[in-house]
Design an enzyme around this catalytic site. Structure first.
Site, mmCIF file in Angstrom:
data_model
loop_
_atom_site.group_PDB
_atom_site.id
_atom_site.type_symbol
_atom_site.label_atom_id
_atom_site.label_comp_id
_atom_site.label_asym_id
_atom_site.label_seq_id
_atom_site.Cartn_x
_atom_site.Cartn_y
_atom_site.Cartn_z
ATOM 1 N N TYR A 424 0.835 -1.205 0.000
ATOM 2 C CA TYR A 424 0.000 0.000 0.000
ATOM 3 C C TYR A 424 0.869 1.254 0.000
ATOM 4 O O TYR A 424 0.585 2.241 -0.681
ATOM 5 C CB TYR A 424 -0.903 0.024 1.240
ATOM 6 C CG TYR A 424 -2.010 -0.994 1.261
ATOM 7 C CD1 TYR A 424 -3.067 -0.930 0.359
ATOM 8 C CD2 TYR A 424 -2.022 -2.018 2.207
ATOM 9 C CE1 TYR A 424 -4.099 -1.851 0.409
ATOM 10 C CE2 TYR A 424 -3.048 -2.942 2.257
ATOM 11 C CZ TYR A 424 -4.092 -2.864 1.352
ATOM 12 O OH TYR A 424 -5.112 -3.770 1.392
ATOM 13 N N LYS A 433 -2.211 10.978 -8.312
ATOM 14 C CA LYS A 433 -3.455 10.197 -8.359
ATOM 15 C C LYS A 433 -4.426 10.670 -7.288
ATOM 16 O O LYS A 433 -5.612 10.888 -7.557
ATOM 17 C CB LYS A 433 -3.146 8.711 -8.177
ATOM 18 C CG LYS A 433 -4.405 7.847 -8.125
ATOM 19 C CD LYS A 433 -4.089 6.377 -8.011
ATOM 20 C CE LYS A 433 -3.582 6.013 -6.643
ATOM 21 N NZ LYS A 433 -3.434 4.556 -6.488
ATOM 22 N N TYR A 434 -3.942 10.831 -6.056
ATOM 23 C CA TYR A 434 -4.840 11.200 -4.969
ATOM 24 C C TYR A 434 -5.279 12.660 -5.061
ATOM 25 O O TYR A 434 -6.396 12.997 -4.658
ATOM 26 C CB TYR A 434 -4.183 10.884 -3.626
ATOM 27 C CG TYR A 434 -4.014 9.391 -3.433
ATOM 28 C CD1 TYR A 434 -5.132 8.571 -3.258
ATOM 29 C CD2 TYR A 434 -2.766 8.796 -3.491
ATOM 30 C CE1 TYR A 434 -4.999 7.202 -3.125
ATOM 31 C CE2 TYR A 434 -2.623 7.417 -3.353
ATOM 32 C CZ TYR A 434 -3.746 6.628 -3.178
ATOM 33 O OH TYR A 434 -3.617 5.262 -3.054
ATOM 34 N N GLU A 495 -13.481 -2.436 3.667
ATOM 35 C CA GLU A 495 -12.209 -3.097 3.374
ATOM 36 C C GLU A 495 -12.267 -4.556 3.815
ATOM 37 O O GLU A 495 -12.671 -4.855 4.943
ATOM 38 C CB GLU A 495 -11.059 -2.374 4.096
ATOM 39 C CG GLU A 495 -9.697 -3.027 3.949
ATOM 40 C CD GLU A 495 -9.288 -3.240 2.506
ATOM 41 O OE1 GLU A 495 -8.908 -4.380 2.166
ATOM 42 O OE2 GLU A 495 -9.354 -2.268 1.721
ATOM 43 N N ASP A 522 -15.943 -7.897 2.172
ATOM 44 C CA ASP A 522 -15.778 -7.864 0.714
ATOM 45 C C ASP A 522 -16.864 -6.929 0.201
ATOM 46 O O ASP A 522 -18.036 -7.061 0.570
ATOM 47 C CB ASP A 522 -15.953 -9.276 0.146
ATOM 48 C CG ASP A 522 -15.679 -9.345 -1.348
ATOM 49 O OD1 ASP A 522 -16.174 -8.459 -2.087
ATOM 50 O OD2 ASP A 522 -15.004 -10.280 -1.789
ATOM 51 N N MET A 523 -16.490 -5.993 -0.647
ATOM 52 C CA MET A 523 -17.466 -4.978 -1.083
ATOM 53 C C MET A 523 -18.690 -5.602 -1.726
ATOM 54 O O MET A 523 -19.802 -5.068 -1.655
ATOM 55 C CB MET A 523 -16.792 -3.984 -2.047
ATOM 56 C CG MET A 523 -16.383 -4.570 -3.380
ATOM 57 S SD MET A 523 -15.568 -3.342 -4.443
ATOM 58 C CE MET A 523 -13.982 -3.184 -3.646
ATOM 59 N N GLU A 561 -10.501 2.450 -6.049
ATOM 60 C CA GLU A 561 -9.241 2.501 -6.795
ATOM 61 C C GLU A 561 -8.826 1.074 -7.129
ATOM 62 O O GLU A 561 -7.816 0.564 -6.670
ATOM 63 C CB GLU A 561 -8.144 3.267 -6.043
ATOM 64 C CG GLU A 561 -7.921 2.858 -4.618
ATOM 65 C CD GLU A 561 -6.725 3.577 -4.000
ATOM 66 O OE1 GLU A 561 -5.820 4.000 -4.748
ATOM 67 O OE2 GLU A 561 -6.698 3.704 -2.765
ATOM 68 N N GLU A 570 -7.604 -6.150 -12.997
ATOM 69 C CA GLU A 570 -7.693 -6.530 -11.589
ATOM 70 C C GLU A 570 -9.143 -6.610 -11.132
ATOM 71 O O GLU A 570 -9.463 -6.391 -9.967
ATOM 72 C CB GLU A 570 -6.886 -5.563 -10.732
ATOM 73 C CG GLU A 570 -5.397 -5.705 -10.998
ATOM 74 C CD GLU A 570 -4.554 -4.794 -10.142
ATOM 75 O OE1 GLU A 570 -5.116 -4.091 -9.281
ATOM 76 O OE2 GLU A 570 -3.330 -4.771 -10.349
#
Length: 812
Positions: A424, A433-434, A495, A522-523, A561, A570
């Protein structure tokens, strides 16, 4: 989840003020032998790092010539005799073993600072079997003895002829075969083939050259005519040699740099090749007003570019004069330290390389000028050290990528792997990116209030969920965006990684003031924001029992993301499909809202060699899409109308229409709408809407070899209409315009098992599929080469094997 494909190994710690180190060597065609400790020390005192040494002496050369002469005399007598027709021709002679007077080399400490240079007077390409045979014997003897002495590097002069397409027997294949044999004999030696960048520099008359001994030499010489220079001819010859040698990692290029540099496309082609060293002769240099040797601006740029390679090439100064001080050991010679007088390194009046005609004219004029009596004998070395000191500092991207260039990384399993904190941390180092995510969130919040959309929160706050929160960088940015816009938010962090979940709770206590609701799930299993407090907030509720009224609310803005190097590699589409049920159906926003995958064919010999080596022990090596910071590569396609160098393959948009998700759900488990298996066996078709395929045509002006496909992506985080889009891009031609200096993602590389060669003015057709069987997602890819044979007719020249990553596909 951001890019888990980022490298997690620690690279060499970069030094902020790092500049490339120039290792400069000295080569003298007629160097006095042997090279003693005194000569080496003198060279080091002047500033040279290494010297070349011939492997054999003039005595050995003379012995070989005598052997050939005696054999030819014997052959002439044989052919003139009466019984010549009934007897076979005498076999070629065998060169006797070396004697002490045949070689200046001997094992010892000094050989580590020497580069062996094999005899230039042989002709491995000769069409005369005698000359080619003797030449191979000489090379093999020299390689074997060099290996015995412990010399680590050897330079072998390139072929005497490069025209592989010639109707004459140019012997290129013989040369390649000889190099392959040499690699076997010297099993630990690094070998560099000395090749000009383009053109065939005619070898000046060499005493004892074997070429005139060839029995068809006169007819061959008469048949030669002045022809137009084929710029890619020498690269073509090199490609043939290394292909025969199966991309051997010990075989590299010693590239001769000409006075007139070629077109940019050829410079880029050589950049992609394994360059061991760059060689410079006095003719490469210009003279400035002070009479000092300097390089043109374009040469300086070339050196700067090539010295940025992961393994920078050495620099070899050829025939620039003897090493200073050898004739007068007591005379003190200053060291080339990179700080010469300004007049010695001032650029020449012309800032670019001369044209070929101008180069010839300048050379003839300079040769007629009287030479000044007193010039610094190390002038060329002094200038190269000055260039070393003047190299520009590395950019932020170069510093970040230090050690990662062309380093192959197999993709992770984003839904089955729990990432380590250091992983991470790597991609959290990317501020761009952020920053862009924060801009997108702020713009979405502003538009939400301006358009007076209803929210999903009882308090009127905009409900934001970060799906796949990791260590929380997007949560922090969402809170900042809320503070910046003044729009109140209700923030949820989801998360699945139990270890990251602990850190998120700590951040919530210590950094976020307890305003974030952290959920471990898990989303795809998350039911949404819990409104009824009968259930625990920190867990996913997975019960399927019916309830009179759902205790779960909806989300207004869903942030993720999940993008990979190829956008969808992914499983971002599958993950966002699985969590879309929590998004407000009418006004819900997904950040990102869409993303596209992009492709281009590339030459990448270093990557091909690395993958071929891995394939010895890993049978999936040639069918794995790798994440890699592409560096020593060459883009093969040319941008033309309707067919750009890099082309879009497909697109995914979020959120999906509800009807699409309803059909997918009906098919799941072999429901009434499915059960046929979809397009791939073993599935039920529930994920069929996420399959993709495309066939793209690329136009290639110059010949080349396809080693694989480079993949990139572009993403629209948020489309603000008139306010503009907030976009990300990893495409090298659009990244500066859309997300300059972003480093979170390296490109993806789809390798070809066997390199695909194509000639000038060809077309490459790339076919690629995104496949699924509802348990995993993988890619299949194929490349074909065509050439036009009529106004509306093409001929297929060849095609690659079908690549498939099914064995290493992403598990759903």
């Amino acid at each position: 989840m951001a890019s888990p494909q980022q490298p997690v190994v620690d690279p060499p710690s970069p030094v902020d003020d790092f500049t490339p180190t120039f290792y400069v060597g000295h080569h003298e065609s007629k160097r006095p032998l042997p090279i003693t400790d005194f000569v080496l020390r003198q060279a080091q005192d002047v500033g040279y790092d290494m010297l070349t040494s011939p492997i054999t002496s003039p005595h050995f050369h003379s012995r070989v010539l005598t052997l050939i002469s005696e054999y030819l005399s014997e052959l002439s007598l044989f052919e003139s005799s009466d019984n010549a027709a009934t007897k076979s021709t005498p076999p070629a002679p065998i060169i006797p073993p070396l004697t002490p007077v045949d070689t200046p080399l001997t094992p010892g400490d000094t050989v580590s600072q020497l580069i062996a240079y094999s005899s230039p007077w042989i002709d491995l390409c000769s069409s005369d079997p005698l000359i080619s045979n003797i030449s191979r014997q000489v090379l093999n003897i020299e390689i074997a003895y060099t290996s015995f002495c412990g010399v680590g590097n050897i330079i072998i002069p390139g072929p005497r002829s490069y025209s592989s397409g010639s109707t004459n027997n140019d012997g290129l294949m013989q040369y390649a075969r000889a190099i392959q044999e040499a690699l076997t004999i010297g099993s630990y030696i690094q070998m560099a083939i000395h090749i000009p960048m383009y053109g065939n520099d005619e070898v000046k008359d060499m005493t004892g050259d074997l070429r005139p001994f060839a029995r068809d030499h006169n007819s061959t010489a008469k048949g030669k005519s002045i022809k137009e220079i084929d710029l890619f001819e020498t690269w073509d010859a090199w490609n043939l040699i290394r292909s025969v040698c199966k991309y051997n990692s010990r075989l590299s290029v010693a590239l001769g740099i000409p006075r007139q540099l070629p077109i940019e496309s050829l410079q880029s082609r050589w950049f992609a090749e394994p360059l061991r060293l760059l060689s410079f002769t006095p003719s490469t240099f210009l003279k400035n007003k002070g009479g000092h040797p300097v390089l043109s601006k374009s040469h300086q740029s070339l050196i700067t570019r090539y010295m940025r390679l992961k393994l920078p090439p050495w620099l070899l100064l050829c025939d620039v004069g003897p090493i200073p001080g050898l004739d007068d050991p007591l005379h003190r010679i200053s060291t080339a330290d990179g700080f010469p007088s300004p007049i010695a390194v001032a650029d020449a009046s012309r800032s670019v390389s001369p044209t070929p005609a101008e180069a010839v004219d300048l050379l003839s004029k300079e040769s007629q000028k009287p030479r000044p009596k007193h010039k610094d004998p190390a002038a060329h070395l002094i200038y190269m050290r000055y260039l070393q000191r003047s190299q520009p500092l590395r950019t932020a991207i170069e510093k970040f990528g230090s050690g990662y260039q062309d380093y192959l990384q197999a993709p992770l399993q984003p839904l089955t792997d729990n990432l380590e904190s250091v992983t991470y941390e790597v991609f959290e180092k990317d501020p761009v990116k952020y920053d862009w995510y924060e801009r997108a969130i702020a713009q979405a919040l502003s538009d939400w209030t301006e358009q007076r959309k209803p929210t999903s929160s009882p308090s009127g706050a905009v409900v934001i969920a970060v799906a796949g929160s990791g260590r929380g960088p997007l949560v922090t940015r969402a809170l900042r965006a809320s503070e910046m816009t003044g729009v109140p938010v209700e923030l949820w962090a989801v998360e699945k990684n139990p270890n990251a979940y602990v850190l998120l709770q700590r951040h919530n206590e210590e950094d976020w003031g307890g305003v974030v609701k952290v959920v471990k799930s898990d989303m795809r299993a998350w039911k949404g924001p819990l409104r009824n407090t009968t259930g625990p907030i920190g867990q996913a509720i997975t019960t399927t029992s019916p309830a009179p009224a759902s205790p779960y609310g909806k989300v207004d803005i869903l942030i993720s993301e999940l993008l990979g190097s190829f956008a969808d590699n992914e499983l971002s589409p599958e993950c966002l499909d699985g969590v879309q049920h929590v998004l407000a159906p009418q006004f819900g926003i997904s950040i990102p809202s869409s993303y596209t995958a992009h492709l281009t064919p590339i030459l990448a010999p270093r990557l091909h060699a690395d993958i071929s080596h891995r394939a010895i022990t890993d049978n999936t090596a040639t069918e794995t899409p790798y994440v890699v910071m592409l560096h020593a590569i060459d883009y093969l396609a040319t941008s033309v109308p309707d067919h750009q160098r890099i082309q879009e393959a497909w697109e995914f948009v979020h959120p999906l229409p509800a009807t699409t998700l309803a059909i997918a759900e009906a098919r799941r488990g072999g429901g009434v709408s499915g059960g046929g298996g979809g397009s791939m066996s073993g599935g039920d078709g529930a994920n069929e809407h996420n399959t993709r395929s495309v066939r793209l045509k690329f136009v290639c002006k110059d010949r080349g070899v396809v080693n694989g496909l480079a993949g990139y992506f572009e993403a629209v985080l948020y489309d603000g209409g008139e306010a503009g889009k907030v976009e990300l891009s990893t495409r090298p031609d659009t990244i500066d315009a859309k997300s300059k200096d972003m480093i979170s993602w390296f490109p993806i590389f789809f390798p070809l098992k066997t390199p695909l060669y194509f000639p000038d003015d060809s077309e490459l057709e790339v076919s690629i599929w995104r496949q699924t069987d509802d348990r995993k997602v993988w890619y299949e890819w194929l490349v074909e080469a065509f050439v036009m044979v009529g106004p509306d007719k093409r001929m297929r020249l060849g095609m690659s094997e079908m690549g498939s990553s099914r064995k290493v596909g992403c598990l759903m």
